[in-house]
Each structure stands twice: as structure tokens, then as C-alpha cells.
Scaffold this active site. Sequence first.
Site, PDB file in Angstrom:
ATOM      1  N   ARG A  17      53.041  36.235  47.441  1.00  0.00           N
ATOM      2  CA  ARG A  17      51.765  36.943  47.276  1.00  0.00           C
ATOM      3  C   ARG A  17      51.380  37.062  45.792  1.00  0.00           C
ATOM      4  O   ARG A  17      50.414  36.441  45.346  1.00  0.00           O
ATOM      5  CB  ARG A  17      51.853  38.332  47.964  1.00  0.00           C
ATOM      6  CG  ARG A  17      50.531  39.052  48.121  1.00  0.00           C
ATOM      7  CD  ARG A  17      50.043  39.774  46.876  1.00  0.00           C
ATOM      8  NE  ARG A  17      51.005  40.742  46.349  1.00  0.00           N
ATOM      9  CZ  ARG A  17      50.863  41.340  45.183  1.00  0.00           C
ATOM     10  NH1 ARG A  17      49.810  41.089  44.421  1.00  0.00           N
ATOM     11  NH2 ARG A  17      51.781  42.191  44.738  1.00  0.00           N
ATOM     12  N   ASP A  18      52.161  37.812  45.028  1.00  0.00           N
ATOM     13  CA  ASP A  18      51.793  38.050  43.623  1.00  0.00           C
ATOM     14  C   ASP A  18      51.849  36.739  42.833  1.00  0.00           C
ATOM     15  O   ASP A  18      51.068  36.528  41.898  1.00  0.00           O
ATOM     16  CB  ASP A  18      52.754  39.078  42.999  1.00  0.00           C
ATOM     17  CG  ASP A  18      52.101  39.934  41.923  1.00  0.00           C
ATOM     18  OD1 ASP A  18      50.988  39.601  41.493  1.00  0.00           O
ATOM     19  OD2 ASP A  18      52.705  40.938  41.505  1.00  0.00           O
ATOM     20  N   HIS A 209      57.918  47.686  39.749  1.00  0.00           N
ATOM     21  CA  HIS A 209      57.317  46.344  39.831  1.00  0.00           C
ATOM     22  C   HIS A 209      56.944  45.925  38.409  1.00  0.00           C
ATOM     23  O   HIS A 209      55.914  46.327  37.883  1.00  0.00           O
ATOM     24  CB  HIS A 209      56.079  46.477  40.731  1.00  0.00           C
ATOM     25  CG  HIS A 209      55.266  45.244  40.909  1.00  0.00           C
ATOM     26  ND1 HIS A 209      55.250  44.523  42.083  1.00  0.00           N
ATOM     27  CD2 HIS A 209      54.396  44.615  40.095  1.00  0.00           C
ATOM     28  CE1 HIS A 209      54.407  43.512  41.979  1.00  0.00           C
ATOM     29  NE2 HIS A 209      53.873  43.544  40.776  1.00  0.00           N
ATOM     30  N   HIS A 211      56.091  43.177  35.460  1.00  0.00           N
ATOM     31  CA  HIS A 211      55.691  41.856  35.000  1.00  0.00           C
ATOM     32  C   HIS A 211      56.412  41.643  33.668  1.00  0.00           C
ATOM     33  O   HIS A 211      56.702  42.598  32.955  1.00  0.00           O
ATOM     34  CB  HIS A 211      54.168  41.773  34.873  1.00  0.00           C
ATOM     35  CG  HIS A 211      53.490  41.675  36.213  1.00  0.00           C
ATOM     36  ND1 HIS A 211      52.859  40.542  36.646  1.00  0.00           N
ATOM     37  CD2 HIS A 211      53.400  42.565  37.225  1.00  0.00           C
ATOM     38  CE1 HIS A 211      52.382  40.738  37.868  1.00  0.00           C
ATOM     39  NE2 HIS A 211      52.696  41.967  38.253  1.00  0.00           N
ATOM     40  N   CYS A 242      48.062  39.148  37.908  1.00  0.00           N
ATOM     41  CA  CYS A 242      46.922  39.679  38.660  1.00  0.00           C
ATOM     42  C   CYS A 242      45.657  39.034  38.090  1.00  0.00           C
ATOM     43  O   CYS A 242      45.358  39.193  36.909  1.00  0.00           O
ATOM     44  CB  CYS A 242      46.861  41.192  38.520  1.00  0.00           C
ATOM     45  SG  CYS A 242      45.423  41.903  39.308  1.00  0.00           S
TER      46      CYS A 242
HETATM   47  P1  HMG Z   1      33.805  44.322  47.931  1.00  0.00           P
HETATM   48  O1  HMG Z   1      33.040  43.102  47.583  1.00  0.00           O
HETATM   49  O2  HMG Z   1      33.472  45.586  47.209  1.00  0.00           O
HETATM   50  O3  HMG Z   1      33.896  44.583  49.495  1.00  0.00           O
HETATM   51  O4  HMG Z   1      35.331  43.994  47.688  1.00  0.00           O
HETATM   52  P2  HMG Z   1      32.904  44.945  50.614  1.00  0.00           P
HETATM   53  O5  HMG Z   1      33.600  45.954  51.467  1.00  0.00           O
HETATM   54  O6  HMG Z   1      31.538  45.262  50.066  1.00  0.00           O
HETATM   55  O7  HMG Z   1      32.827  43.553  51.423  1.00  0.00           O
HETATM   56  C1  HMG Z   1      32.281  42.383  50.853  1.00  0.00           C
HETATM   57  C2  HMG Z   1      32.663  41.190  51.715  1.00  0.00           C
HETATM   58  O8  HMG Z   1      34.088  41.024  51.745  1.00  0.00           O
HETATM   59  C3  HMG Z   1      32.218  41.352  53.167  1.00  0.00           C
HETATM   60  O9  HMG Z   1      31.980  40.042  53.652  1.00  0.00           O
HETATM   61  C4  HMG Z   1      33.477  41.872  53.834  1.00  0.00           C
HETATM   62  O10 HMG Z   1      33.521  41.596  55.223  1.00  0.00           O
HETATM   63  C5  HMG Z   1      34.546  41.100  53.102  1.00  0.00           C
HETATM   64  P3  HMG Z   1      30.485  39.425  53.697  1.00  0.00           P
HETATM   65  O11 HMG Z   1      29.716  40.394  54.548  1.00  0.00           O
HETATM   66  O12 HMG Z   1      30.032  39.391  52.262  1.00  0.00           O
HETATM   67  O13 HMG Z   1      30.711  38.062  54.271  1.00  0.00           O
HETATM   68  N1  HMG Z   1      35.851  41.792  53.111  1.00  0.00           N
HETATM   69  C6  HMG Z   1      36.994  41.229  53.505  1.00  0.00           C
HETATM   70  N2  HMG Z   1      37.284  39.993  53.965  1.00  0.00           N
HETATM   71  C7  HMG Z   1      38.593  39.764  54.295  1.00  0.00           C
HETATM   72  N3  HMG Z   1      39.568  40.689  54.170  1.00  0.00           N
HETATM   73  C8  HMG Z   1      39.300  41.907  53.696  1.00  0.00           C
HETATM   74  C9  HMG Z   1      37.957  42.217  53.350  1.00  0.00           C
HETATM   75  N4  HMG Z   1      37.381  43.323  52.863  1.00  0.00           N
HETATM   76  C10 HMG Z   1      36.075  43.047  52.722  1.00  0.00           C
HETATM   77  N5  HMG Z   1      40.293  42.799  53.584  1.00  0.00           N
HETATM   78  C11 HMG Z   1      37.664  44.266  48.210  1.00  0.00           C
HETATM   79  C12 HMG Z   1      36.332  44.960  47.929  1.00  0.00           C
HETATM   80  C13 HMG Z   1      38.757  45.317  48.136  1.00  0.00           C
HETATM   81  C14 HMG Z   1      37.620  43.630  49.577  1.00  0.00           C
HETATM   82  C15 HMG Z   1      37.863  43.166  47.121  1.00  0.00           C
HETATM   83  O14 HMG Z   1      37.672  43.739  45.882  1.00  0.00           O
HETATM   84  C16 HMG Z   1      39.208  42.521  47.176  1.00  0.00           C
HETATM   85  O15 HMG Z   1      39.537  41.842  48.134  1.00  0.00           O
HETATM   86  N6  HMG Z   1      40.047  42.720  46.105  1.00  0.00           N
HETATM   87  C17 HMG Z   1      41.378  42.192  46.100  1.00  0.00           C
HETATM   88  C18 HMG Z   1      41.777  41.835  44.729  1.00  0.00           C
HETATM   89  C19 HMG Z   1      43.228  41.403  44.700  1.00  0.00           C
HETATM   90  O16 HMG Z   1      43.771  40.958  45.710  1.00  0.00           O
HETATM   91  N7  HMG Z   1      43.863  41.509  43.507  1.00  0.00           N
HETATM   92  C20 HMG Z   1      45.211  41.116  43.331  1.00  0.00           C
HETATM   93  C21 HMG Z   1      46.186  41.982  44.036  1.00  0.00           C
HETATM   94  S1  HMG Z   1      46.576  43.494  43.196  1.00  0.00           S
HETATM   95  C22 HMG Z   1      47.892  43.092  42.149  1.00  0.00           C
HETATM   96  O17 HMG Z   1      48.172  41.930  41.981  1.00  0.00           O
HETATM   97  C23 HMG Z   1      48.698  44.186  41.538  1.00  0.00           C
HETATM   98  C24 HMG Z   1      50.078  44.382  42.193  1.00  0.00           C
HETATM   99  O18 HMG Z   1      50.838  43.181  42.141  1.00  0.00           O
HETATM  100  C25 HMG Z   1      50.845  45.489  41.474  1.00  0.00           C
HETATM  101  C26 HMG Z   1      50.837  45.344  39.932  1.00  0.00           C
HETATM  102  O19 HMG Z   1      51.278  44.312  39.421  1.00  0.00           O
HETATM  103  O20 HMG Z   1      50.362  46.281  39.309  1.00  0.00           O
HETATM  104  C27 HMG Z   1      49.933  44.789  43.656  1.00  0.00           C
HETATM  105 MG    MG Z   2      51.934  42.494  40.374  1.00  0.00          MG
END
Ligand code: HMG
Ligand code: MG
Length: 308
Positions: A17-18, A209, A211, A242
Site C-alpha cells: 500500500r504505502d 510508522h 519514513h 505519500c
Molecule cells: P474528495 O474529492 O473530497 O471526495 O476526496 P468526495 O467525497 O467529494 O468524492 C469525489 C469522488 O470520489 C466521487 O466520485 C466519489 O464517489 C469518489 P465522482 O462522483 O466524482 O465520480 N470517492 C471514492 N471512490 C472510491 N473510493 C473511495 C471514494 N471516496 C470518494 N473511498 C477522498 C476525498 C478522501 C476520497 C480523497 O481525498 C482520497 O481518496 N484521498 C486519499 C489520499 C491517499 O490515499 N493518500 C495516501 C495515503 S495516506 C499516507 O500515505 C500516510 C500513511 O502512510 C501514514 C504516514 O506515513 O503518515 C497512512
Molecule cells: Mg506512510
Amino acid sequence: MFERLPGEITVFEVGPRDGLQNEAGQVETADKVALIEALAQSGLKHIEITSFVSPKWIPQLADGLAVARQLQLPSDVQTSALVPNLKGYEGACAAGLKQINLFLSASESHSKKNINKSVAEALSTMKEVAAAALADGKRIRCYVSTVFACPYEGPVKPEQVVMVVEGLLQMGVHEISLGDTIGAANPRQVKEVLDRLSGVVPLPRLALHFHDTRGTALANVVAGIESGVTIFDSSLGGLGGCPYAPGASGNLATEDLVYMLEGMGIKTGVNLERLVDAGALAEKILGKKLPGRYLQAALATRAKACAG
Ligand code: HMG
Ligand code: MG
């Protein structure tokens, strides 16, 4: 020097995933499946296999459901996925996952950039998902990102982390993983944050966690162990980052973590040779060398042995 060394540490593998969320190219579903199965072969029991986030935000993991459905893993391997909202929760349920991993940030700017929500809005979304997951008997982990530093705001106040952690505990989250998202922390800060949290959350419910952007991840692990934490996240070959945190490079490499812990007499249940096999497979799939230092040393030794 070490008065509180635990007998065992849980290694939580986040590479699929990450790691893969940060790759420029698209990895085939079958390759992801082969990689996760190779990770399980090494003895890892906790593997985050994908995320159910918006495919517009993270196209690299848009095939999460297919990955989950194709996996053939021993029954004692606990798989889980990153979930940002109820829609993602539906995906995780369809994938048959018994654990979901929520996520939010301690800093406002990273929260906005990463999930398009303020910290308060994120807490309210997490509450909604946690309630559904608890009702369904799922296990819930939640990451708190930018615990030590935010790529947009700089240092993050420990009070902000305490506030978020308290909110998560109130909603019944089982495990909280504290993220050094941009690899900026040092051991002293790790100890300080854990001291602040020691009266707030039982240590067995915390994970760390790291990095490894600035080479401090293993030192931070040791600081975490000394403070009593026994769950550490890491990523095969040090893959990771990220996409919404500029400057965040690879995660702590799983092989580096396992090598250090086993050398210290702390059991991980992970076989380093099999882990190197998984790393070699990842390099073949991604067509590049991975940053993990133990992995590179081990692969060089294998290459020499083959040549000789
Ligand atoms: P948004 O654009 O504000 O969402 O995104 P929305 O609710 O307005 O929806 C927009 C569109 O996305 C809609 O589709 C929804 O249906 C769809 P449309 O009508 O435009 O066709 N949608 C989805 N589709 C599939 N699965 C879903 C989903 N939710 C909405 N779950 C949202 C808000 C949270 C969805 C977006 O910002 C997002 O997906 N962000 C994820 C970013 C991400 O994955 N970042 C990396 C992971 S975090 C990380 O790496 C840190 C970590 O490792 C820890 C660390 O290191 O600190 C965990
Ligand atoms: Mg991370």
C-alpha cells in the site's frame, strides 16, 4: 543500556500500500498478488494489501478489490487496507477484510491536501466509519500522519497529536499508528511524544510508522522500543512515500528492521532470506533497485556467490 527490551515485536508490512501508492508506473494486479504472497512466505503476519481511496487521487491502487480477491494466503496472515470514508469501507467489506486502517493527519494543511478535509471533518468521518466497522465486528487501526512534522507547516505540536489520539480512542479504534510522514523525527522527539501519550493511550495499542527520508528511522525504532512500543510499520525494500506529502521518500525498510531486531535478540517471526526473495521479486516487477540497505547488501552477496 537496554532495560526494557521486549521478547517479540510485531512487524506490520505496508509495502503493497504505502510503497506501491507512490510508484509512478502502474503495477499489474497479478504482480501485486505475487508480491503479497511472497511477503507472506517470509513469515509476515500483518500485511496492508491496498487502499480503498478515490482512484482519481491514487490510481496506482485502483485494483484493490481484484488484488484482495485473487490472494491466496495462509489463514494466519491478517490482511487489511487503508480506508478514508464509508465508500472505502464498502470496498474493504466487499474484499472480505476483517481489519480496516483509517487515516487522518495531526496537521491541518496535510489533512486538506491528503483527504480534502479539515482535521475536525476527518475525525467526524472516521467516527462514522468506525461505528459501522465496530458494528460489523471489524478490527480498526488508524494512522495519524504528520505526528512530528508537516511538509506544509513544519513542526507539529504534541497537543494536536494528543487531541487526535483522544478522539480516536473515544470512537473505539483498536490500534493507533503514529506516522512520521516525511521522515523528520529524531529519537528524542519520539520519546517526548510517547511520554505525552503514555497517560492517554495504553502502549500496546500504539504502533510507530517511520519514513526513512533522513536516515533516522532505525534510531527512532530503538527510541520507540525503549518507551515500550512493540508494533512497527515498515515496507519491503524501503518502498514508499505519500504522494500528498512533498519530500516524503521511502518507508523504513522491512529487512533493515528485521535484521536489527533479530540481531538484538527480539523475535519477529520473519525469515530474512525469504524477505530478500520478495525484495528481488519487487525489483523485477518495478524494474529498478529498491533503496533498502540490507536488501542491497544481501543481493550483492547473492550476485557474488553466483558469479563465483
Ligand atoms: P474528495 O474529492 O473530497 O471526495 O476526496 P468526495 O467525497 O467529494 O468524492 C469525489 C469522488 O470520489 C466521487 O466520485 C466519489 O464517489 C469518489 P465522482 O462522483 O466524482 O465520480 N470517492 C471514492 N471512490 C472510491 N473510493 C473511495 C471514494 N471516496 C470518494 N473511498 C477522498 C476525498 C478522501 C476520497 C480523497 O481525498 C482520497 O481518496 N484521498 C486519499 C489520499 C491517499 O490515499 N493518500 C495516501 C495515503 S495516506 C499516507 O500515505 C500516510 C500513511 O502512510 C501514514 C504516514 O506515513 O503518515 C497512512
Ligand atoms: Mg506512510
